[in-house]
Write a protein that holds these residues in place. Structure first.
Motif, PDB file in Angstrom:
ATOM      1  N   TRP A  58      -8.957  12.670   3.453  1.00 17.47           N
ATOM      2  CA  TRP A  58      -8.891  11.365   2.805  1.00 17.47           C
ATOM      3  C   TRP A  58      -9.253  11.445   1.331  1.00 17.47           C
ATOM      4  O   TRP A  58      -8.883  10.578   0.541  1.00 17.47           O
ATOM      5  N   ARG A 116      -9.808   2.599  -0.271  1.00 15.03           N
ATOM      6  CA  ARG A 116     -10.330   3.632  -1.159  1.00 15.03           C
ATOM      7  C   ARG A 116     -11.808   3.415  -1.456  1.00 15.03           C
ATOM      8  O   ARG A 116     -12.563   4.377  -1.620  1.00 15.03           O
ATOM      9  N   LEU A 122      -4.911  -1.009  -0.312  1.00 12.20           N
ATOM     10  CA  LEU A 122      -5.192   0.397  -0.576  1.00 12.20           C
ATOM     11  C   LEU A 122      -6.488   0.555  -1.363  1.00 12.20           C
ATOM     12  O   LEU A 122      -7.282   1.466  -1.097  1.00 12.20           O
ATOM     13  N   ASP A 123      -6.720  -0.334  -2.326  1.00 12.05           N
ATOM     14  CA  ASP A 123      -7.982  -0.288  -3.069  1.00 12.05           C
ATOM     15  C   ASP A 123      -9.172  -0.550  -2.154  1.00 12.05           C
ATOM     16  O   ASP A 123     -10.242   0.051  -2.323  1.00 12.05           O
ATOM     17  N   VAL A 159      -6.461  10.989  -1.054  1.00 18.27           N
ATOM     18  CA  VAL A 159      -5.877   9.653  -1.152  1.00 18.27           C
ATOM     19  C   VAL A 159      -6.829   8.711  -1.860  1.00 18.27           C
ATOM     20  O   VAL A 159      -6.416   7.848  -2.628  1.00 18.27           O
ATOM     21  N   TRP A 183       0.704   4.041  -2.911  1.00 15.79           N
ATOM     22  CA  TRP A 183       0.329   5.407  -2.538  1.00 15.79           C
ATOM     23  C   TRP A 183       1.422   6.406  -2.889  1.00 15.79           C
ATOM     24  O   TRP A 183       1.145   7.509  -3.362  1.00 15.79           O
ATOM     25  N   PRO A 215       0.816  -1.230   0.000  1.00  8.45           N
ATOM     26  CA  PRO A 215       0.000   0.000   0.000  1.00  8.45           C
ATOM     27  C   PRO A 215       0.841   1.268   0.000  1.00  8.45           C
ATOM     28  O   PRO A 215       0.479   2.255  -0.654  1.00  8.45           O
ATOM     29  N   GLY A 275      -6.074   9.778  -6.428  1.00  5.40           N
ATOM     30  CA  GLY A 275      -5.409  11.063  -6.477  1.00  5.40           C
ATOM     31  C   GLY A 275      -5.479  11.706  -7.836  1.00  5.40           C
ATOM     32  O   GLY A 275      -6.237  11.325  -8.719  1.00  5.40           O
ATOM     33  N   ARG A 294       2.257   8.423  -6.499  1.00  4.07           N
ATOM     34  CA  ARG A 294       1.699   9.705  -6.922  1.00  4.07           C
ATOM     35  C   ARG A 294       2.703  10.836  -6.784  1.00  4.07           C
ATOM     36  O   ARG A 294       2.550  11.892  -7.399  1.00  4.07           O
TER      37      ARG A 294
END
Length: 365
Positions: free
Chosen positions: A304, A291, A287-288, A307, A267, A263, A311, A270
């Motif tokens: 948030w 999200r 992370l997905d 993120v 992240w 993750p 992004g 970006r």
């Protein structure tokens, strides 16, 4: 109201309700907190050096031993990160300090781990007499010495190679030293720093035996962990126990790679400059999951939104041509519409209107 929290379907706005992603995110966070709490609790137990219980070579004891080892390594990683931010930043910003600190860092990384243990164990044990926290801190410090130097060099190199354009842009924004550090320097160094954190974490496994099976003079302390488990297995010549330890280490590495480092890599992509961007965008199922979950948005608040949904890079691909600048296409489905509740002032909406920020790295991350 949450940022991009409503979806337009059939001409009406609907609020997202709890989903299985929310439940999975909550369970994942609670599970990690509970495991870390159990590992930390074991570090403050009373210690009697003369009457230490022997380590069990039973495979059933390995999960707890592995948890304690990973807890020590993560604690050392946090300490290494704090050391990196302070030491490397001072060396990069102060020319006189650089002339002293960087050669000193070369000397420190050349000292073997046993050289640190020879004088730190007595110090930490005397600092917390009768408590296992002293030997635990000595083990954490030993692992720290296998992680910190690599991370400090990486962060220092990133600070010295910040492009002139970004530096001038940060000055034009009149950022303070604190704002410049968190909005420019840390994001710019983050991709390389995370990869070096992964290397440092992997390198720490080579030193867990020496860090957990402490032997200095007449002082013999075996902290429960994978390292001391392997040391005991070698003493008893148990190849089966060594095999179980290798299996436990493999599972632990896969778990913290999937739950922590993947993750972070996805992240931090970006913040990678466009000329060095990877052809394949790294992804992380954890992370997905966060999200797609509203749990993180409720806990973290409006921040948030920068993120979630990938992004600015993914927002550009999902831009919806509309007369209303507050209405854009949802990156999830490509069909539903999402309304921005920050009145179009977020970075994603600015990008959607075709207004490029002067400094890509300056802003929230």
């Amino acid at each position: 109201m949450e940022h991009h929290a409503e979806v337009l379907q059939g001409g009406r706005w609907y609020q997202h309700g709890p989903s299985w992603q929310d439940l999975a995110a909550v369970l994942l966070v609670l599970g990690m907190v509970i495991l870390m709490g159990v590992g930390v609790r074991q570090m403050v137990a009373p210690l009697v050096v003369a009457h230490q219980p022997g380590l069990s070579l039973s495979p059933a004891a390995l999960p707890l031993y592995t948890l304690r080892t990973v807890t020590r390594m993560l604690a050392a990683l946090v300490a290494s990160l704090i050391f990196t931010f302070t030491y490397a930043t001072l060396a990069a910003r102060n020319r006189r300090a650089e002339m002293i600190l960087m050669p000193l860092l070369d000397v420190l990384q050349s000292v073997p781990i046993l050289g640190y243990l020879s004088f730190t164990v007595v110090f930490f044990v005397s600092l917390f007499p009768g408590n296992v926290l002293g030997p635990e801190l000595a083990a954490i410090f030993a692992i720290f010495t296998s992680q910190a130097w690599n991370m400090a060099f990486s962060f220092y190199q990133s600070l010295k190679t910040i492009p002139i354009g970004l530096d001038e842009a940060s000055r034009s924004f009149r950022l303070s030293a604190w704002q410049r550090f968190w909005r420019l320097e840390v994001p710019f160094a983050m991709p390389g720093l995370i990869w070096n954190m992964m290397m440092s974490m992997s390198g720490g496994w080579f030193f867990v035996v020496a860090a957990e099976a402490i032997s200095v003079g007449n002082l013999q302390i075996a902290l429960p962990g994978v390292g001391s488990y392997v040391a005991t297995a070698i003493q008893q010549r148990s190849l089966a126990a060594v095999g179980w330890a290798i299996l436990a280490m493999t599972i632990a590495i896969v778990l913290y790679d999937q739950l922590l480092f993947r993750p972070m890599v996805a992240w931090a992509d970006r913040f990678r400059p466009e000329d060095t961007a990877a052809q394949t965008v790294p992804r992380s199922w954890v992370l997905d999951l966060f999200r797609r979950s509203g749990f993180a948005a409720r806990v973290a608040g409006p921040s948030w939104s920068h993120v979630a949904e990938g992004g600015p890079r993914e927002a550009d691909a999902a831009t919806f041509r509309s007369s209303d600048p507050l209405v854009r296409a949802s990156p999830r489905s490509g069909r539903a519409l999402a309304r921005c509740h920050s009145r179009g002032r977020c970075l994603r909406c600015v990008a959607a209107r075709g207004i490029r920020p002067r400094l890509a790295l300056v802003g929230r991350f």
